[in-house]
Motif scaffolding. Structure first.
Motif, PDB file in Angstrom:
ATOM      1  N   THR A  75      -4.594   6.253   1.096  1.00  0.00           N
ATOM      2  CA  THR A  75      -3.861   5.410   0.156  1.00  0.00           C
ATOM      3  C   THR A  75      -4.218   5.742  -1.288  1.00  0.00           C
ATOM      4  O   THR A  75      -5.287   6.291  -1.570  1.00  0.00           O
ATOM      5  N   TRP A  91       0.824  -1.210   0.000  1.00  0.00           N
ATOM      6  CA  TRP A  91       0.000   0.000   0.000  1.00  0.00           C
ATOM      7  C   TRP A  91       0.860   1.262   0.000  1.00  0.00           C
ATOM      8  O   TRP A  91       0.507   2.266   0.613  1.00  0.00           O
ATOM      9  N   ASN A 137     -10.661  -1.029   0.935  1.00  0.00           N
ATOM     10  CA  ASN A 137      -9.766  -1.374  -0.169  1.00  0.00           C
ATOM     11  C   ASN A 137     -10.105  -2.748  -0.739  1.00  0.00           C
ATOM     12  O   ASN A 137     -10.077  -2.949  -1.952  1.00  0.00           O
ATOM     13  N   THR A 151      -3.950   3.017  -3.651  1.00  0.00           N
ATOM     14  CA  THR A 151      -3.855   1.691  -4.254  1.00  0.00           C
ATOM     15  C   THR A 151      -4.534   1.713  -5.619  1.00  0.00           C
ATOM     16  O   THR A 151      -5.435   2.523  -5.874  1.00  0.00           O
TER      17      THR A 151
END
Length: 263
Positions: free
Chosen positions: A121, A40, A203, A123
């Motif tokens: 994040t 991540w 996520n 991602t």
């Protein structure tokens, strides 16, 4: 007590530092290493921030943030930087702080009473879903757990302008899972492990959606089922540990790989 029941080994306290601050630093540094282990990371960018305990700050809003320029794998308890809501360094650190980090994080720490920890994040799955017109859709096990827990904030460019903060806080309300449109994911929580549990679930929901949509039309989760799933998702509830057991398990993994985060 079995090995699995044992908490992660404690770290020697840094000379002259309040024990509560040192404990917070070790916990946060461990989280940075967990993010690195999970992939991540975004080069030297993005942030996880943690409020300094009131026993240290005297009630003032102070928080710990990663030193700008270091990779998450290089973050340690000692090199985390203590700053205030204006980004002023409070601990004499030689490291700079990324303005895009403290502007967003400070706004949430200041504006959301329960935001002890904030994580952000970029991602691939998170950014991809953030770019979809309809965002995260109610189509899988993980989205169902987040039913009515997700907030959205429209993209306003690189987050270095303080005037965006009040709008972000208004859009967040009391929802701990946040999708920053065209940008990425964010979560906040009353503890670091709770924040991690929310972000991991968000996520994972994005990962499953991205995989599902690549294959064809998704089957929606009925509204009543999603409501029940969200109610029954106890991993976010402080009465049921709020992610502490999961976080401790990942810290043990980090310990086996590299325990230097405690330095």
């Amino acid at each position: 007590m079995t090995t699995l029941d044992m908490p992660p080994a404690s770290a020697p306290q840094k000379a002259g530092m309040h024990a509560d601050e040192w404990q917070a630093r070790v916990e946060l540094a461990a989280c940075y290493r967990i993010f690195d282990m999970l992939g991540w990371t975004e080069m030297i960018y993005n942030h996880i921030t943690l409020r300094v305990p009131e026993s240290v700050s005297g009630g003032e809003r102070q928080f710990l943030i990663n030193p700008f320029g270091l990779h998450y794998s290089e973050v340690t308890a000692s090199n985390l930087v203590k700053i205030d809501a204006q980004g002023r360094v409070l601990d004499g650190s030689r490291y700079p702080v990324n303005p895009a980090g403290f502007v967003v994080h400070a706004a949430i720490h200041e504006g959301v009473p329960g935001a002890h920890c904030v994580m952000h994040t970029h991602t691939t799955a998170g950014v991809a879903v953030a770019c979809l017109e309809d965002g995260l859709q109610q189509t899988n096990f993980y989205t169902a757990q987040l039913h009515e827990r997700i907030a959205y904030h429209d993209f306003e460019g690189i987050t270095v302008h303080a005037e965006e903060g009040p709008r972000l806080v208004e859009h967040i309300g009391d929802r701990q899972a946040v999708i920053l449109r065209n940008h990425g994911l964010l979560a906040w929580g009353r503890t670091l492990p709770q924040t991690f549990a929310v972000l991991w679930t968000l996520n994972r929901a994005c990962e499953i959606q991205m995989a599902t949509f690549s294959m064809g039309k998704a089957r929606p989760v009925p509204e009543d089922v999603a409501m029940r799933c969200s109610r029954d998702a106890l991993q976010f509830d402080p009465r049921h540990g709020a992610g502490q057991d999961v976080f401790d398990a990942l810290v043990r993994r980090v310990e086996r790989i590299d325990a230097s985060y405690k330095g």
